[in-house]
Design a protein around this motif. Structure first.
Motif, PDB file in Angstrom:
ATOM      1  N   ALA A 279      31.967  47.851  42.529  1.00 60.80           N
ATOM      2  CA  ALA A 279      31.621  46.848  43.540  1.00 60.80           C
ATOM      3  C   ALA A 279      32.440  45.574  43.386  1.00 60.80           C
ATOM      4  CB  ALA A 279      30.139  46.530  43.460  1.00 60.80           C
ATOM      5  N   THR A 280      32.845  45.028  44.523  1.00 58.85           N
ATOM      6  CA  THR A 280      33.586  43.768  44.531  1.00 58.85           C
ATOM      7  C   THR A 280      32.827  42.652  45.242  1.00 58.85           C
ATOM      8  OG1 THR A 280      34.753  44.441  46.553  1.00 58.85           O
ATOM      9  CG2 THR A 280      35.810  44.935  44.427  1.00 58.85           C
ATOM     10  N   ARG A 281      31.909  43.000  46.122  1.00 57.71           N
ATOM     11  CA  ARG A 281      31.070  41.985  46.753  1.00 57.71           C
ATOM     12  C   ARG A 281      29.818  42.641  47.308  1.00 57.71           C
ATOM     13  NH1 ARG A 281      31.601  41.282  52.510  1.00 57.71           N
ATOM     14  NH2 ARG A 281      33.190  42.645  53.434  1.00 57.71           N
ATOM     15  N   ILE A 282      28.847  41.803  47.671  1.00 54.58           N
ATOM     16  CA  ILE A 282      27.566  42.291  48.201  1.00 54.58           C
ATOM     17  C   ILE A 282      27.261  41.545  49.490  1.00 54.58           C
ATOM     18  CG2 ILE A 282      25.105  42.583  47.754  1.00 54.58           C
ATOM     19  CD1 ILE A 282      25.800  42.454  44.749  1.00 54.58           C
ATOM     20  N   ASP A 283      27.118  42.293  50.573  1.00 58.18           N
ATOM     21  CA  ASP A 283      26.676  41.726  51.843  1.00 58.18           C
ATOM     22  C   ASP A 283      25.173  41.883  51.959  1.00 58.18           C
ATOM     23  OD1 ASP A 283      29.249  41.092  52.536  1.00 58.18           O
ATOM     24  OD2 ASP A 283      29.573  42.906  53.742  1.00 58.18           O
ATOM     25  N   HIS A 284      24.581  41.116  52.832  1.00 56.11           N
ATOM     26  CA  HIS A 284      23.141  41.259  53.032  1.00 56.11           C
ATOM     27  C   HIS A 284      22.773  40.908  54.464  1.00 56.11           C
ATOM     28  CE1 HIS A 284      23.293  36.882  52.479  1.00 56.11           C
ATOM     29  NE2 HIS A 284      22.110  36.835  53.072  1.00 56.11           N
ATOM     30  N   VAL A 285      21.638  41.437  54.881  1.00 56.07           N
ATOM     31  CA  VAL A 285      21.058  41.114  56.185  1.00 56.07           C
ATOM     32  C   VAL A 285      19.621  40.677  55.927  1.00 56.07           C
ATOM     33  CG1 VAL A 285      20.465  41.947  58.491  1.00 56.07           C
ATOM     34  CG2 VAL A 285      22.488  42.862  57.311  1.00 56.07           C
ATOM     35  N   GLU A 286      19.309  39.433  56.210  1.00 58.14           N
ATOM     36  CA  GLU A 286      17.934  38.970  56.060  1.00 58.14           C
ATOM     37  C   GLU A 286      17.066  39.579  57.155  1.00 58.14           C
ATOM     38  OE1 GLU A 286      16.881  34.905  54.845  1.00 58.14           O
ATOM     39  OE2 GLU A 286      19.029  34.460  55.018  1.00 58.14           O
ATOM     40  N   CYS A 287      15.844  39.916  56.813  1.00 57.14           N
ATOM     41  CA  CYS A 287      14.927  40.536  57.767  1.00 57.14           C
ATOM     42  C   CYS A 287      13.611  39.770  57.789  1.00 57.14           C
ATOM     43  CB  CYS A 287      14.675  41.995  57.395  1.00 57.14           C
ATOM     44  SG  CYS A 287      16.175  43.022  57.447  1.00 57.14           S
ATOM     45  N   ALA A 288      12.918  39.909  58.900  1.00 60.41           N
ATOM     46  CA  ALA A 288      11.659  39.185  59.055  1.00 60.41           C
ATOM     47  C   ALA A 288      10.603  39.714  58.094  1.00 60.41           C
ATOM     48  CB  ALA A 288      11.169  39.285  60.498  1.00 60.41           C
TER      49      ALA A 288
END
Length: 573
Positions: A279-288
């Motif tokens: 892994a080189t980076r981590i994306d994320h999606v915030e959720c309700a």
């Protein structure tokens, strides 16, 4: 000598706030610990007994209370134990029995992290005593100061991690004496000294302390910074590799806490360690809320097919039981579904078994010969079919044969459960004839059919609604909302405590995704997503705010057979 007290508890204990396990991500200084030490008649929890319990409750460096008592073991104390502890059989004559002491100790330790020096020994004796007297062992978090010391201290600094050696190293205020309360007090000082050491290494909460305990490679720990930007909210995270490809997709109630675990000793899976190394980076999606996170995870798995996810990455690769399009239809196992298909099934064998049961009870042909509309079925049915064709050998025109096809469609749609009732009657007849093995096999086949029908009809009921807005109470107050359109989550949000909910509902509905239904049993939605929505709608406290159509399953569907199927599966196991 006066009888020993059952326990000594500080007056400050009554006002002490004990953290629940959900609160254990708070700083270590705000975490409640109960440090316990036992004296026993030997080393085996199965054969030996407790002679003394000492416990100290602490939080933030302050002693909240103490409990100490001798315990009558119901036997004599061996001479070598007397030499070691100074506890004689005469001292224990008037002491309380362990069954009198345990409830007080369990109440004293409730809600705290249980700490002991060589915790497997002390906890093993406590668990054995609890089980012996039919009490319930609480779900304690347990911390071993031997294990912590060996992780924190080098061999050069601490050749031995015995309590006496650590007491000398840290210059504790209470010397260990092989008496329970003295040793518990000494362990408190050792615990505080070890926590001070790990605090300098960035370990500030109990989960971080647990994660720190196992050894972790420097490369794995060195990537902790990849999680630094993540919020402490629900959502989905994506590990990306050197070419920006998605390696792994996961979901979390607390993104930062969950992802942080991949860089600690709590992650022991070799596959995940390999993924972290790439892994080189981590994306994320915030959720309700959790439902939105779970749905987004499914969609991202389908979109990216990450190599390190074991969960199905191809949700549309399901099997369906479908009627063929010909004058004399039969059941076929296919990847494609129409409005009258039954499924989905995760593997072809299960689908074939259920199809065979429907074929038998509805008298659908299983011969594969092509028959034109101007021909009849029956006289020319091949002899190769084992047991004969279920549709029979009498001549049947397409119109007469159509009654069996209509019965299949009614069974799948839930407008007629007569085939299930016939199967149950046949089971009763076989049992009455004492053909128990045959009855059991048919029972299992019927339960599999009923379970498949119930799942399909339940999911179809959700997918049939053009728009449904539902609300579920949030932990801590307020509401979680979901806008569902044709079996897909079109919008999600929350109304915290004190916020008027209906304006939030109106805003979510206006901003919801437009969904174009497709001609399939689930109107184009995946079974995984509709299943998540159906489970959320069925959860306690959930209520429908408004809906374009009624949310209902068919009256003669398999829902009424759910209890029977559950009992049948239980009997089979």
């Amino acid at each position: 000598m006066p009888p020993p007290s059952l326990g000594r508890v500080s007056s400050r204990d009554a006002a002490a706030h004990q953290l629940t396990f959900d609160e254990l991500d708070t700083p270590l200084r705000d975490t409640t610990f109960v440090v316990v030490d036992l004296e026993t008649t030997g080393s085996s929890p199965a054969d030996d007994a407790i002679t003394e319990i000492g416990a100290v409750k602490i939080r933030g460096g302050q002693v909240l209370g103490e409990l100490g008592t001798l315990v009558d073991p119901g036997r004599t104390v061996p001479p070598h134990i007397v030499t070691l502890t100074g506890i004689t059989s005469a001292m224990l004559v008037d002491a309380p029995r362990i069954e009198q002491v345990l409830p007080s100790f369990l109440e004293f330790a409730r809600g705290a992290v249980l700490v002991a020096h060589n915790a497997p020994f002390d906890v093993g004796f406590l668990k054995a005593a609890v089980a012996r007297h039919d009490l319930a062992w609480p779900p304690f978090q347990v911390l071993c100061t031997v294990k912590l010391a060996r992780r924190v201290l080098s061999r050069e600094e601490a050749p031995s991690v015995r309590l006496s050696a650590l007491a000398d190293l840290f210059h504790v205020t209470t010397r260990p004496t092989h008496r329970a309360l003295d040793d518990a007090r000494a362990t408190v000082d050792v615990l505080h000294a070890l926590i001070e050491r790990v605090g300098n290494l960035g370990v500030h909460s109990y989960p971080e302390l647990v994660d720190y305990l196992p050894n972790v490679s420097s490369a794995q720990r060195g990537k902790r910074g990849l999680a630094a930007h993540l919020p402490r909210t629900p959502g989905v995270y994506l590990f990306r590799g050197p070419s920006d490809e998605v390696l792994y997709v996961g979901t979390a109630v607390n993104l930062q806490r969950r992802v942080r675990g991949y860089f600690t000793g709590s992650e022991t899976r070799a596959r995940m360690k390999e993924m972290v190394a790439l892994a080189t980076r981590i994306d994320h999606v915030e959720c309700a809320h959790g439902l939105e996170a779970a749905v987004r995870e499914l969609r991202l798995l389908a979109a990216h097919a990450p190599p390190y996810n074991r969960r199905s990455k191809f949700p549309k690769r399901a099997w369906w039981i479908t009627l063929t399009d010909e004058p004399f239809p039969r059941l076929s196992i296919t990847r494609r579904a129409d409005a009258d298909s039954l499924g989905p099934f995760t593997n072809r064998t299960d689908a074939a078994d259920v199809a065979a049961t429907i074929t038998d009870v509805c008298r659908i042909r299983n011969c594969t010969k092509k028959i034109r509309r101007d021909q009849v079925h029956g006289p020319d049915c091949p002899d190769g079919v084992v047991g004969g064709c279920p549709a029979g050998s009498d001549p049947q025109t397409p119109e007469r044969y159509g009654a069996a096809v209509a019965a299949v469609r009614a069974l799948i749609r839930g407008t007629d459960d007569a085939p299930l009732r016939r199967l149950r009657s046949r089971i009763d007849e076989l049992a009455a004839a004492e053909l128990f093995e045959s009855a059991a096999r048919l029972r299992d086949r019927t339960a599999a059919l009923g379970t498949a029908l119930r799942r399909a009809q339940r999911l179809a009921a959700v997918a049939a609604i053009d728009e449904l807005v539902a609300a579920r109470p949030r932990d801590g107050g307020g509401w979680e909302f979901a806008v569902v359109r044709a079996g897909r989550l079109a919008s999600a949000g929350v109304a915290p405590r004190g916020v008027p909910p209906m304006p939030v509902v109106d805003a979510l509905t206006l901003a919801a995704e437009t969904v174009l239904p497709e001609p399939s049993p689930l109107r184009g939605a995946t079974a995984g997503e509709v299943g998540l929505l159906a489970s959320w709608l069925d959860s306690p406290g959930t209520r429908i705010v408004r809906t374009s159509d009624g949310y209902a399953e068919p009256a003669r569907g398999a829902g009424a057979w759910q209890r029977w199927c559950a009992l049948a599966r239980g009997a089979a196991s």
